[in-house]
Every structure is written in C-alpha cells, then in structure tokens.
Design an enzyme around this catalytic site. Sequence first.
Site, PDB file in Angstrom:
ATOM      1  N   ASP A  84       0.823  -1.206   0.000  1.00 55.68           N
ATOM      2  CA  ASP A  84       0.000   0.000   0.000  1.00 55.68           C
ATOM      3  C   ASP A  84       0.854   1.251   0.000  1.00 55.68           C
ATOM      4  O   ASP A  84       2.043   1.235   0.364  1.00 55.68           O
ATOM      5  CB  ASP A  84      -0.976   0.007   1.180  1.00 55.68           C
ATOM      6  CG  ASP A  84      -0.272  -0.020   2.534  1.00 55.68           C
ATOM      7  OD1 ASP A  84       0.691  -0.793   2.689  1.00 55.68           O
ATOM      8  OD2 ASP A  84      -0.683   0.737   3.441  1.00 55.68           O
ATOM      9  N   GLU A 122       0.008  -1.292   5.703  1.00 58.42           N
ATOM     10  CA  GLU A 122       1.101  -0.905   6.603  1.00 58.42           C
ATOM     11  C   GLU A 122       1.008   0.581   6.931  1.00 58.42           C
ATOM     12  O   GLU A 122       1.277   0.996   8.062  1.00 58.42           O
ATOM     13  CB  GLU A 122       2.455  -1.227   5.962  1.00 58.42           C
ATOM     14  CG  GLU A 122       3.652  -1.033   6.871  1.00 58.42           C
ATOM     15  CD  GLU A 122       4.224   0.393   6.880  1.00 58.42           C
ATOM     16  OE1 GLU A 122       5.048   0.691   7.758  1.00 58.42           O
ATOM     17  OE2 GLU A 122       3.840   1.202   5.993  1.00 58.42           O
TER      18      GLU A 122
END
Length: 381
Positions: free
Chosen positions: A73, A135
């Site tokens: 991400d 994350e």
Amino acid sequence: MSNAVREILTALLAFDTTSRESNLALISWIEDFLARRGIASQRIMDDSGRKANLYARLGPAGAGGVMLSGHTDVVPVDGQNWSVPPFALTEQHERYYGRGSADMKGFLACVLASLDGFLAQPLRMPLHLAFSYDEEVGCLGVRSMVDYLRASAEKPLMCIIGEPTEMRPVYGHKGKIGLRCQVQGHACHSAYAPSGVNAIEYAAKLINRLGEAAQQLKQRQDTRFDPPFSTLQTGVIKGGSALNIVPQDCQFDFEIRYLPDDDVQGVIAEVEQFARQELLPQMQAVALASAIRFLPISQYPGLLTDPRSQFAQWLAQWSGSDEFSTVAFGTEGGLFDEAGIATLICGPGSMDQGHKPDEFIAVEQIERCMAMLANLCQWMQ
C-alpha cells in the site's frame, strides 16, 4: 538487470494501492509473475475480501532461511501538487518518479527482479517472500501473516524489511500506540452554559493532561533514537456545532511513539484514571449520561535488534554498509520479532522522498539493492 527492475516497477506503480483502495489487482499481478517461474504463493485475505497479503517461498523445504518483507500500500496523493503522473513511472535525471517508488515498491521490484537469480542456484535454505497490505495505516494487514508464520513449521529465521533506508542497515525503531478519546457532554443554549456539560472544555483538560505526560516521558532518554525519548502528541480534534450551543460531543486522536523498552501503558492508564476519577464525576453531576471513552486506533511494537548479532554482521556484508542506525518511522519489524523472527531493515531510497509529491527513487539506490540481493543469493547457496 536494471531494465528488468524498471519494467517491474513500471507495472507496480501503475496500480493505485492507496490504503483506502483494494490491492488485489497488484497481488494478482505478482501471483502471475511468481507462477510463471514455478513459484507457488498463498493469499491471506482480510475480512472484507478486498485486500490480501501474499506469501511465497522457494528453495528447500523446512524451517529457517531469510524472508524479504515489504508492504504493497501507499499513502494518498490528495492535495499534493505533482509535476508528473503519480501512478506511472517517469524517468528523469537518473531517478524513477511515482507514488510508492521509494516507499516501497522500489524494493518490491528489486525482490521480484532478483528471483531468477535465486531460482538458478541450489539454495541451502529457503527464501521467503512476504507482501502485506495496510502498513501505512498502522501495520494492520501484516498481522494475519505474522499469525500464519507463527503457526508454521517452516517459519523463517531472519527477515529483511526493505523500507527506504538508503541501503544502510537499521536495527531499531520506536513503537506506536494510537488512541481516540470520545467525550460526551450535554448540550444546551450557551446563555445557560452552567446547565450543560461542555465536551470541548473537558477534552481540553484531557489534552492538557496528555501534555504533562509528554513532558514526563522526556525524562527517560536513549540517544540511539531521534528524538531520544518517547513522544506523545494530539493530532486531530473535532467538536461543537455552533457558537451559541454548549457542545455535546468532542473527540480527539492522540499517539505515543515510544522507545522499544519503554512501558507506556502506565501513561495511558494514568490518563484514563484521571478521566474516570476526576473529570467524569464533575460531568455526571450535571448530566448523568456524560461519558469519556478511549478507543484504540492502531498499535505496533518497537524494534531493537542487537547490531552485534551474527545476522546484523551478515547484513552489513550483503548491503556493503556497516553504518547501523535507528529510524523514526515504524515498520512491521517488531511484530515479526515478537514471532521469533530476527528482523532488520534495509532498503533502497530515502524516506525524505516518501509521502511527498514527486516521490522518487534514485537508480543508484536500485542498483545497490540489487547488489545486496545478489550477495544474499550467493550466501544462501
């Protein structure tokens, strides 16, 4: 080899994997990339079915070996003034531009580009690949992968997280706890303010108490970190509806970034006790329904690996740098470490470029990362 990295990075940057979006298109692309090389992979889905971790391994069966870990991400580009398309690779001045190029699709591209080299050799231990989601919003996605590895009979022994460190080995970072405080008061016309319970004012008292706690945290210092003490700050506050209405609701978010061996639960408990024993009785004396709630937002542990360990010395050899340090940002490293997987951080690019418009990674950093992975491959033979 740099052309292979460039082609892979071009593909990865084209996927908008902002944390609020699904990452499944990128995961499918990596799955196909691995499958073409005969590498089986496993998705570990989230509850919504919109996101997944991806785990794979190559080499001999059994426990041990090295894991390469990175998140898929990226942070949003909203409100940022980009001079190049954020979700595409632009090459200028020996740099690759694009959202996530430094943090941290550059590392993922290097890992994937290096796999043909690993496959060409008879490895004496397994190589594990761990690609996670979410994350950037608190190391949320990787937790199910940690649980999977913790229960596995073939758990890796060591892990390298490829966050951008300019290819300098990192042995530690602070942990983080994020909390939301919801204050429920009692609304009334501001002309009769004493008849109400002003949620903003009570929230302010709590924030002031958090400021006092932040000053206390400064008393314990560890010069290996910058800043050298645990920090506490309030980042978001919302409340009220009109100036002539005593506000019924207020909420604020605060975080503690703490030294790995600091016990900050006592700080949180003290603030909650202050709210429960001192503020809440005052509020409920006016309106019984008044309340103060503390809700978790995110949490991950700190990391503190011994830089004198054998693993650390090996990483220094693979990366070509023995300049061990700590970083201010957090990673999934503490979670892997708690699962019994020794973890260090070393990856291409700089966090000085991460999260900013016109994010980039220098080609020279890509080349250094590929050299580290080639050295690792040779060591694993």
